[in-house]
Design a protein around this motif. Structure first.
Motif, PDB file in Angstrom:
ATOM      1  N   ALA A 156      12.638 -31.926  11.487  1.00  0.00           N
ATOM      2  CA  ALA A 156      11.491 -31.714  11.581  1.00  0.00           C
ATOM      3  C   ALA A 156      11.422 -32.454  10.268  1.00  0.00           C
ATOM      4  O   ALA A 156       9.722 -32.804   9.272  1.00  0.00           O
ATOM      5  CB  ALA A 156      10.909 -30.738  11.983  1.00  0.00           C
ATOM      6  N   ARG A 157      11.510 -31.528   8.716  1.00  0.00           N
ATOM      7  CA  ARG A 157      10.907 -31.936   7.807  1.00  0.00           C
ATOM      8  C   ARG A 157      10.943 -33.567   7.165  1.00  0.00           C
ATOM      9  O   ARG A 157      10.359 -34.068   6.681  1.00  0.00           O
ATOM     10  CB  ARG A 157      12.027 -31.107   7.009  1.00  0.00           C
ATOM     11  N   ILE A 158      12.313 -34.387   7.738  1.00  0.00           N
ATOM     12  CA  ILE A 158      12.717 -35.863   8.085  1.00  0.00           C
ATOM     13  C   ILE A 158      12.014 -36.816   8.888  1.00  0.00           C
ATOM     14  O   ILE A 158      11.790 -37.550   8.283  1.00  0.00           O
ATOM     15  CB  ILE A 158      13.920 -35.539   7.655  1.00  0.00           C
ATOM     16  N   VAL A 159      11.756 -36.440   9.740  1.00  0.00           N
ATOM     17  CA  VAL A 159      10.626 -37.279  10.866  1.00  0.00           C
ATOM     18  C   VAL A 159       9.613 -37.035  11.430  1.00  0.00           C
ATOM     19  O   VAL A 159       9.354 -37.925  12.039  1.00  0.00           O
ATOM     20  CB  VAL A 159      12.447 -37.733  12.058  1.00  0.00           C
ATOM     21  N   GLY A 160       9.540 -35.745  11.093  1.00  0.00           N
ATOM     22  CA  GLY A 160       7.728 -35.316  11.533  1.00  0.00           C
ATOM     23  C   GLY A 160       8.102 -33.767  13.243  1.00  0.00           C
ATOM     24  O   GLY A 160       9.208 -34.743  13.504  1.00  0.00           O
ATOM     25  N   SER A 161       7.456 -33.312  13.368  1.00  0.00           N
ATOM     26  CA  SER A 161       7.910 -31.826  14.298  1.00  0.00           C
ATOM     27  C   SER A 161       7.196 -32.779  15.985  1.00  0.00           C
ATOM     28  O   SER A 161       8.507 -32.891  16.836  1.00  0.00           O
ATOM     29  CB  SER A 161       6.722 -31.342  14.495  1.00  0.00           C
ATOM     30  N   GLN A 162       6.917 -34.113  15.566  1.00  0.00           N
ATOM     31  CA  GLN A 162       6.881 -34.961  16.640  1.00  0.00           C
ATOM     32  C   GLN A 162       7.871 -35.139  17.486  1.00  0.00           C
ATOM     33  O   GLN A 162       7.711 -36.106  18.093  1.00  0.00           O
ATOM     34  CB  GLN A 162       5.150 -35.336  16.603  1.00  0.00           C
ATOM     35  N   SER A 163       8.944 -35.678  16.748  1.00  0.00           N
ATOM     36  CA  SER A 163      10.116 -36.305  17.223  1.00  0.00           C
ATOM     37  C   SER A 163      11.052 -35.438  17.355  1.00  0.00           C
ATOM     38  O   SER A 163      12.591 -35.601  17.300  1.00  0.00           O
ATOM     39  CB  SER A 163      10.188 -37.442  16.237  1.00  0.00           C
ATOM     40  N   ILE A 164      10.946 -33.746  17.019  1.00  0.00           N
ATOM     41  CA  ILE A 164      11.299 -32.876  17.660  1.00  0.00           C
ATOM     42  C   ILE A 164      12.054 -32.132  18.448  1.00  0.00           C
ATOM     43  O   ILE A 164      10.476 -31.471  18.846  1.00  0.00           O
ATOM     44  CB  ILE A 164      11.794 -32.047  16.729  1.00  0.00           C
TER      45      ILE A 164
ATOM     46  N   GLY B  89       9.324 -24.814  14.931  1.00  0.00           N
ATOM     47  CA  GLY B  89       8.846 -26.636  14.409  1.00  0.00           C
ATOM     48  C   GLY B  89       9.351 -27.559  15.114  1.00  0.00           C
ATOM     49  O   GLY B  89       8.803 -28.800  14.458  1.00  0.00           O
ATOM     50  N   ALA B  90       9.565 -27.838  16.476  1.00  0.00           N
ATOM     51  CA  ALA B  90       9.922 -28.115  16.722  1.00  0.00           C
ATOM     52  C   ALA B  90       8.253 -28.517  17.752  1.00  0.00           C
ATOM     53  O   ALA B  90       7.142 -28.528  17.544  1.00  0.00           O
ATOM     54  CB  ALA B  90      11.064 -27.800  18.220  1.00  0.00           C
ATOM     55  N   GLY B  91       8.780 -29.431  17.982  1.00  0.00           N
ATOM     56  CA  GLY B  91       7.142 -30.782  18.436  1.00  0.00           C
ATOM     57  C   GLY B  91       7.640 -30.590  20.443  1.00  0.00           C
ATOM     58  O   GLY B  91       6.277 -30.800  20.647  1.00  0.00           O
ATOM     59  N   GLU B  92       8.320 -30.169  20.657  1.00  0.00           N
ATOM     60  CA  GLU B  92       8.771 -30.169  22.689  1.00  0.00           C
ATOM     61  C   GLU B  92       9.249 -29.177  22.514  1.00  0.00           C
ATOM     62  O   GLU B  92      10.511 -29.315  22.240  1.00  0.00           O
ATOM     63  CB  GLU B  92       8.575 -31.161  22.753  1.00  0.00           C
ATOM     64  N   PHE B  93       9.678 -28.592  23.543  1.00  0.00           N
ATOM     65  CA  PHE B  93      10.281 -27.897  24.646  1.00  0.00           C
ATOM     66  C   PHE B  93      10.933 -28.373  25.499  1.00  0.00           C
ATOM     67  O   PHE B  93       9.469 -28.191  27.267  1.00  0.00           O
ATOM     68  CB  PHE B  93      10.198 -26.335  24.639  1.00  0.00           C
ATOM     69  N   ILE B  94      11.979 -28.602  26.695  1.00  0.00           N
ATOM     70  CA  ILE B  94      12.425 -29.033  27.703  1.00  0.00           C
ATOM     71  C   ILE B  94      13.029 -28.465  28.315  1.00  0.00           C
ATOM     72  O   ILE B  94      14.148 -27.476  27.376  1.00  0.00           O
ATOM     73  CB  ILE B  94      12.964 -30.781  27.458  1.00  0.00           C
TER      74      ILE B  94
ATOM     75  N   PRO C 239       3.881 -28.336  23.531  1.00  0.00           N
ATOM     76  CA  PRO C 239       3.947 -29.284  25.693  1.00  0.00           C
ATOM     77  C   PRO C 239       5.702 -28.674  25.951  1.00  0.00           C
ATOM     78  O   PRO C 239       6.618 -29.027  25.193  1.00  0.00           O
ATOM     79  CB  PRO C 239       4.300 -30.529  24.660  1.00  0.00           C
ATOM     80  N   MET C 240       5.578 -29.566  27.018  1.00  0.00           N
ATOM     81  CA  MET C 240       6.515 -28.400  27.714  1.00  0.00           C
ATOM     82  C   MET C 240       7.267 -29.761  28.508  1.00  0.00           C
ATOM     83  O   MET C 240       6.251 -30.509  29.572  1.00  0.00           O
ATOM     84  CB  MET C 240       6.929 -27.016  29.111  1.00  0.00           C
TER      85      MET C 240
END
Length: 261
Positions: free
Chosen positions: A117-125, A165-170, A198-199
């Motif tokens: 997340a530090r590299i690509v942003g939380s929204q991308s993880i 700090g993830a951006g989504e949970f699947i 967001p799930m």
């Protein structure tokens, strides 16, 4: 503003598109690039792609295939399978993928979430929990295409994803994968109670009614499906499909009424 999403899920094996039942008996159903082209025409919300063999075989992601998928895809694309390092995450994002889904690697190394997340942003993880129901009614997460028990509950992984700090949970329901038996709403409720992320829910959808039922209990959520968007009819004929704009708007208008009530 977050909104409900209808998300086809494509399973990849050896460069082909396959479908499984309870993570077993993978059946070849076509060319994933062709499926993406059809979904482009149908204006789907998002597309989730998972390489079901990469982690099991200890292989790196198939970057050539990912590049082809991303170049063809006109909707947000999530890729998962074989990703174990922040550098791999960054490489995949640079290919044009919007989100990278992490599963077994974050069980072994939770710091991967924060590092990537530090590299690509939380929204991308996105963090994925592949889960089975235990005999006592609780749930346990598995890795390596459902072959390795983790001893961790999906609720614990939801908390981990949130705190790291993830951006989504699947949530991917192994028991209902390919069974067309509807979503396990009890599983969804348990995970929803543990995270504000967001799930997206995957496993079991047999009809748009199943998605409507999911939205009724959890209005802002992603409803993902494999068989529903790949097969047609009781004989499971291969036919890439997705609701047209009218049917989708009817479903989402029902969601809007729920949010307003």
């Amino acid at each position: 503003m977050l909104r409900p999403r209808l998300i086809p899920c494509l399973l990849l094996r050896n460069g082909g598109l396959v479908k499984t039942r309870q993570f077993r008996d993978a059946t070849y159903v076509g060319d994933p690039i062709n499926a993406v082209r059809i979904f482009n025409e149908k204006e789907v919300d998002e597309l989730l792609t998972i390489d079901i063999d990469a982690t099991v075989r200890g292989q790196e992601p198939n970057y050539d295939l990912i590049s082809q998928l991303a170049a063809e895809c006109r909707m947000p694309l999530t890729y998962g399978g074989g990703v174990a390092t922040p550098e791999q995450v960054q490489r995949i994002i640079k290919l044009g993928v919007e989100k990278v889904a992490l599963s077994s690697a974050v069980i072994a190394n939770p710091a991967l979430i924060q590092d990537a997340a530090r590299i690509v942003g939380s929204q991308s993880i996105a963090v994925v929990a592949d889960v089975r129901r235990r005999a006592d009614g609780s749930f346990e997460a598995f890795t390596h295409s459902g072959t390795r028990a983790t001893g961790k509950s999906p609720e614990a992984i939801a908390r981990l994803a949130t705190e790291a700090g993830a951006g989504e949970f699947i949530v991917n329901d192994i028991d209902r994968d390919g069974m067309l038996a509807g979503y396990d709403l009890a599983l969804v409720a348990r995970c929803r109670a543990e995270t504000s992320l967001p799930m997206t829910i995957l496993g079991g959808a047999a009809s748009l009614d199943d998605m409507a039922g999911l939205f009724a209990q959890h209005p802002i959520i992603g409803a993902a499906a494999g068989s529903l968007f790949v097969f047609k009819g009781k004989y499971r004929a291969v036919l890439i499909n997705y609701p047209d704009r009218r049917r989708k708007e009817a479903l989402l208008s029902r969601h809007h009424e729920l949010v307003q009530s």
